[in-house]
Design an enzyme around this catalytic site. Structure first.
Site, mmCIF file in Angstrom:
data_model
loop_
_atom_site.group_PDB
_atom_site.id
_atom_site.type_symbol
_atom_site.label_atom_id
_atom_site.label_comp_id
_atom_site.label_asym_id
_atom_site.label_seq_id
_atom_site.Cartn_x
_atom_site.Cartn_y
_atom_site.Cartn_z
ATOM 1 C CG ASP A 94 -8.547 5.408 -0.103
ATOM 2 O OD1 ASP A 94 -9.636 5.901 -0.440
ATOM 3 O OD2 ASP A 94 -8.051 4.414 -0.664
ATOM 4 C CB THR A 144 -9.592 -0.473 -7.549
ATOM 5 O OG1 THR A 144 -9.493 0.769 -6.856
ATOM 6 C CG2 THR A 144 -8.928 -1.541 -6.740
ATOM 7 N NE ARG A 184 -4.095 1.873 0.994
ATOM 8 C CZ ARG A 184 -5.072 2.251 0.169
ATOM 9 N NH1 ARG A 184 -5.055 1.902 -1.103
ATOM 10 N NH2 ARG A 184 -6.085 2.955 0.625
ATOM 11 C CB SER A 208 -12.439 -0.862 0.384
ATOM 12 O OG SER A 208 -12.909 0.267 1.060
ATOM 13 N N GLY A 260 -13.963 -1.456 -6.894
ATOM 14 C CA GLY A 260 -15.280 -0.867 -6.623
ATOM 15 C C GLY A 260 -15.337 0.014 -5.389
ATOM 16 N N GLY A 261 -14.199 0.608 -4.952
ATOM 17 C CA GLY A 261 -14.255 1.502 -3.793
ATOM 18 C C GLY A 261 -14.828 0.765 -2.597
ATOM 19 C CB THR A 296 -6.183 0.779 -6.075
ATOM 20 O OG1 THR A 296 -7.041 1.883 -6.370
ATOM 21 C CG2 THR A 296 -5.439 1.063 -4.778
ATOM 22 C CB VAL A 297 -3.841 4.673 -9.414
ATOM 23 C CG1 VAL A 297 -2.551 4.022 -9.896
ATOM 24 C CG2 VAL A 297 -4.951 4.528 -10.448
ATOM 25 C CG ASN A 298 -8.270 6.627 -4.330
ATOM 26 O OD1 ASN A 298 -9.143 5.792 -4.093
ATOM 27 N ND2 ASN A 298 -8.370 7.856 -3.899
HETATM 28 N N1 GLY Z 1 -8.286 3.366 -3.091
HETATM 29 C C1 GLY Z 1 -9.324 2.442 -2.903
HETATM 30 C C2 GLY Z 1 -9.040 1.480 -1.818
HETATM 31 O O1 GLY Z 1 -7.895 1.201 -1.524
HETATM 32 O O2 GLY Z 1 -9.977 1.016 -1.213
#
Ligand code: GLY
Length: 576
Positions: free
Chosen positions: A429, A387, A114, A459, A478-479, A405-407
């Site tokens: 986040d 994501t 992360r 998430s 999917g956030g 992810t790159v968000n």
């Molecule tokens: N950036 C989305 C996540 O890590 O949940």
């Protein structure tokens, strides 16, 4: 009254949480290794399966397997190729989380690659003068970017789990970046959606708006800067990105555009190995993501609540009602407690305890929705499509479940000149202001406040489910809906659905606040929707949803099955 309910449930959980059936490690793990879980399967499939959101990426993984690589080398190839062909969702400017299962010794480990906040992080940069969150700085440009974890994570996988040199696993991505590929409709759409922000940064314009416009369908698109950056990573491993030429360019570009990265921030980035959350549900072992993801805690809490019901005996409306109520309660806890385990103490023993779940179950009425306002805290949600997740099982039975992810779509939209690296916008986040929703409508507390070197709560919920007769590798983008989509995927797997059935099934989602059920069109028939509404649930149709990529292994026949989500035209699930 609100507080009373919260206190009653929490107290019950605390009183009863002495005996803990489920393993999760809340202590800061020493990097590199936390105590591994081990689970040996006494057979091998003899063939491999990969499902990802893009056919180039799936093929890259299969090519690396054909060269003698294992599932972890294939995971490197898939991830790096997604960085080139699906930059709107993930990339080497972002991060990933993965659950790995190593066939030889049964080691199960969670890889946390992360992003982290920089040492000079300053909360004031993310606040407006009135104290509200400054969404522009949190979502766009260099201030929104955490220090990337993906390159370090890929180097870590090669060094500790792969069979091939890193550069061989990166070779397909480098070739595609150098020779070019035809962008799919989704990438062109993402660039078009984010064009206004892309135009703020010259290197982003040069990369994503060739000839001043988004690339055209059918036009070959090349990414020579990213090819070079991947080559340096392949040659020198960690140092090829976090030190030397690439690092200097990243720091210079970020600082020139108003960001505050330093060479030290990059050099000191660390991949963390953590013990996955493991729980039993109806005879299946679910291995999933611990903090700094909230996903596994929430999935475990929901499954623990549901384990007290015989869902198979209920009609669809009552079954769905109970799942929604369990989601509501798990997301409430998500908001209150979770953050980076290296920075905050979390009551994981309580949250993961079956006794705590039993206490929560007592608060659920059989046929009446609990208003979220009865379970303290508050806010509003906007789902995003970004994501990405892929699943791999190799011929020996090594397994990788990887979410990247790159968000937000196209991350920060900021490309660091000369590197081809599109930076993430993961700073959003963090809970920049307690109980003010982020871009996914998720709330948070001080546990997820920004701090130097801290990981922002995710998430992402890469998961593996082990049954007596079947194994399933499941995950989704999917956030905030990642968590509920993975939960529904796990339930579908346990109900016996095949890979395509799991990836394709219709979805629904509740995240405590806003107090409504987001429903994919067609998820419920009219009678079920009516019954849920009569119970007090507010249903709201929503599209699109995340893209699930699933591989399953039938342990009786030794057959693999791989499926990419039908919602995504460029995806590919393939067995070979
Ligand atoms: N950036 C989305 C996540 O890590 O949940």
């Amino acid at each position: 009254m609100k507080c009373l309910l919260n206190w009653r449930v929490t107290l019950l959980g605390l009183l009863l949480s002495g005996s803990v059936a489920y393993a999760a490690d809340s202590r800061p793990p020493a990097s590199p290794a936390a105590a591994p879980a081990a689970h040996v399967i006494d057979r091998r499939p003899g063939h491999a399966g990969i499902a990802s959101a893009n056919f180039h990426a799936t093929q890259a993984g299969l090519d690396v397997l054909a060269k003698g690589g294992n599932a972890f080398d294939a995971a490197i190839a898939v991830a790096a190729t997604l960085s080139v062909v699906e930059p709107e969702s993930s990339g080497i400017g972002g991060g990933f989380m993965a659950v790995l299962h190593r066939a030889g010794d049964g080691r199960e480990v969670f890889i946390d690659a992360r992003e982290t906040a920089v040492a000079a992080v300053n909360l004031r940069d993310y606040l407006n003068p009135d104290g509200s969150p400054n969404r522009d700085n949190a979502l766009n440009g260099p201030l929104s970017a955490g220090i990337p974890g993906q390159p370090a994570g890929l180097a870590w996988l090669a060094a500790h789990y792969g069979k091939l040199p890193l550069k061989e696993s990166l070779a397909p991505a480098i070739r595609i970046a150098r020779d070019g590929f035809e962008p799919d409709r989704r990438l062109i759409g993402a660039i078009t959606d984010r064009e206004k922000d892309i135009r703020r940064w010259p290197a982003s314009v040069a990369k994503y708006l060739p000839n001043g416009q988004p690339p055209l369908a059918g036009q070959l698109w090349r990414d020579p800067d990213q090819a070079r950056t991947l080559e340096l990573l392949g040659e020198h491993g960690f140092d090829g990105f976090y030190r030397g030429e690439t690092a200097s360019r990243l720091v210079a570009a970020v600082r020139a555009a108003g960001g505050n990265w330093t060479a030290k921030d990059l050099e000191s980035y660390q991949v963390k190995e953590r013990t996955p959350i493991t729980l039993d549900y109806r005879g299946y072992r679910v291995v999933t993501a611990p903090p700094a993801s909230s996903g596994g805690v929430a999935v475990a809490e929901i499954l623990n609540i549901l384990s007290g019901y015989d869902l198979a005996k209920l009609d669809e409306a009552h079954r769905t009602h109970l799942i929604i109520e369990a989601m509501r309660r798990a997301f409430r806890d998500h908001n209150d407690y979770l953050g980076d385990p290296d920075f905050v103490q979390m009551p994981l023993d309580m949250l993961l305890s079956p006794y705590y779940a039993a206490g929560l179950r007592q608060t659920i009425l059989a046929d009446k929705a609990t208003p979220s306002s009865m379970l303290p805290v508050s806010a509003g949600a906007e789902p995003g499509m970004h994501t990405t997740h892929f699943s791999v099982i190799d011929a020996d039975g090594n397994i990788a479940s990887v979410t990247l992810t790159v968000n937000y779509t196209m991350g920060s939209t900021f490309v660091a000149a000369g590197t081809g690296v599109l930076l993430n916008d993961e700073m959003d986040d963090f809970a920049l202001v307690p109980n003010k929703p982020n871009v996914y409508g998720l709330l948070g507390s001080a546990a997820n406040a920004p701090a130097p070197g801290k990981r922002m709560l995710s998430s992402m919920t890469p998961s593996i489910v082990f049954g007596k007769d079947r194994v399933g590798v499941i995950g989704s983008p999917g956030g905030s809906t990642i968590i509920t989509q993975v939960l529904e995927g796990i339930l579908a797997f346990i109900d016996g659905k095949d890979a395509a059935g799991i990836a394709g099934q219709k979805r629904f989602h509740h995240q405590y606040m806003p107090d409504r059920v987001d429903v994919e069109p067609g998820a419920f028939d009219a009678a079920t929707a009516d019954a849920l509404t009569r119970m007090g649930h507010t249903l709201k149709e929503r599209n699109p949803w995340g893209y699930m990529n699933v591989v399953t292994w039938d342990l009786k026949t030794n057959k693999l099955d791989a499926a990419s989500d039908p919602r995504r035209e460029s995806g590919l699930g393939k067995v070979q």
